[in-house]
Design a protein around this motif. Sequence first.
Motif, PDB file in Angstrom:
ATOM      1  N   VAL A  43       0.872  -1.170   0.000  1.00  9.27           N
ATOM      2  CA  VAL A  43       0.000   0.000   0.000  1.00  9.27           C
ATOM      3  C   VAL A  43       0.908   1.218   0.000  1.00  9.27           C
ATOM      4  N   ASP A  44       0.890   1.941  -1.116  1.00  5.97           N
ATOM      5  CA  ASP A  44       1.746   3.123  -1.226  1.00  5.97           C
ATOM      6  C   ASP A  44       0.980   4.349  -0.766  1.00  5.97           C
ATOM      7  N   ASN A  45       1.597   5.112   0.118  1.00  5.72           N
ATOM      8  CA  ASN A  45       0.978   6.276   0.733  1.00  5.72           C
ATOM      9  C   ASN A  45       1.422   7.576   0.061  1.00  5.72           C
ATOM     10  N   GLY A  46       1.138   7.716  -1.208  1.00  6.59           N
ATOM     11  CA  GLY A  46       1.412   8.971  -1.899  1.00  6.59           C
ATOM     12  C   GLY A  46       2.876   9.257  -2.130  1.00  6.59           C
ATOM     13  N   SER A  47       3.643   8.232  -2.472  1.00  6.84           N
ATOM     14  CA  SER A  47       5.079   8.402  -2.717  1.00  6.84           C
ATOM     15  C   SER A  47       5.338   9.212  -3.984  1.00  6.84           C
ATOM     16  N   ASN A  48       6.587   9.613  -4.146  1.00  6.69           N
ATOM     17  CA  ASN A  48       6.987  10.362  -5.341  1.00  6.69           C
ATOM     18  C   ASN A  48       6.928   9.448  -6.575  1.00  6.69           C
ATOM     19  N   LYS A  49       6.998  10.064  -7.742  1.00  8.77           N
ATOM     20  CA  LYS A  49       6.857   9.322  -9.009  1.00  8.77           C
ATOM     21  C   LYS A  49       7.936   8.260  -9.192  1.00  8.77           C
ATOM     22  N   ASN A  50       9.143   8.546  -8.753  1.00 11.87           N
ATOM     23  CA  ASN A  50      10.238   7.588  -8.883  1.00 11.87           C
ATOM     24  C   ASN A  50       9.937   6.320  -8.076  1.00 11.87           C
ATOM     25  N   ASP A  51       9.465   6.490  -6.848  1.00  9.47           N
ATOM     26  CA  ASP A  51       9.094   5.340  -6.023  1.00  9.47           C
ATOM     27  C   ASP A  51       7.966   4.549  -6.670  1.00  9.47           C
ATOM     28  N   LEU A  52       6.946   5.245  -7.137  1.00  6.21           N
ATOM     29  CA  LEU A  52       5.811   4.558  -7.766  1.00  6.21           C
ATOM     30  C   LEU A  52       6.244   3.774  -8.997  1.00  6.21           C
ATOM     31  N   ARG A  53       7.163   4.330  -9.757  1.00  3.00           N
ATOM     32  CA  ARG A  53       7.666   3.629 -10.947  1.00  3.00           C
ATOM     33  C   ARG A  53       8.342   2.316 -10.537  1.00  3.00           C
TER      34      ARG A  53
END
Length: 124
Positions: A43-53
């Motif tokens: 569950v990702d809590n609004g991480s930056n784009k690099n993390d989401l990638r």
Amino acid sequence: MKKNSQHTVGVVIVNWNLAEDTIKCIKSLRKNITSCALDIVVVDNGSNKNDLRKLSRLKDAALIKNPLNLGYAKANNQGIDFFLKKKDVDLLLLMNNDAFCVDDFLSLMITELDKNSKIGLSVH
């Protein structure tokens, strides 16, 4: 009573801008937990784009993307809800993304849970 190998454990891991730690955590689980099947959701809590990638590349875990940081407890509840509604798991594990396992700690915990139906929580 099930044998350990018959259990499926739903693992909830909350991430916020620490994708590399989360990936290491998942790898350590996959490498060391051999006594049962694992089904993992991050569950990702609004991480930056690099993390989401980086997290989007995971092939062995589901990903829930929150647009902003909803907090650790809410994110864990989302993961629990994911498994209760959509997955066939009989045990849940909430794991911090900066924790790494070096042995099959679940084997002992599951054995104890199976021995005593009054136990609802096991801590290692």
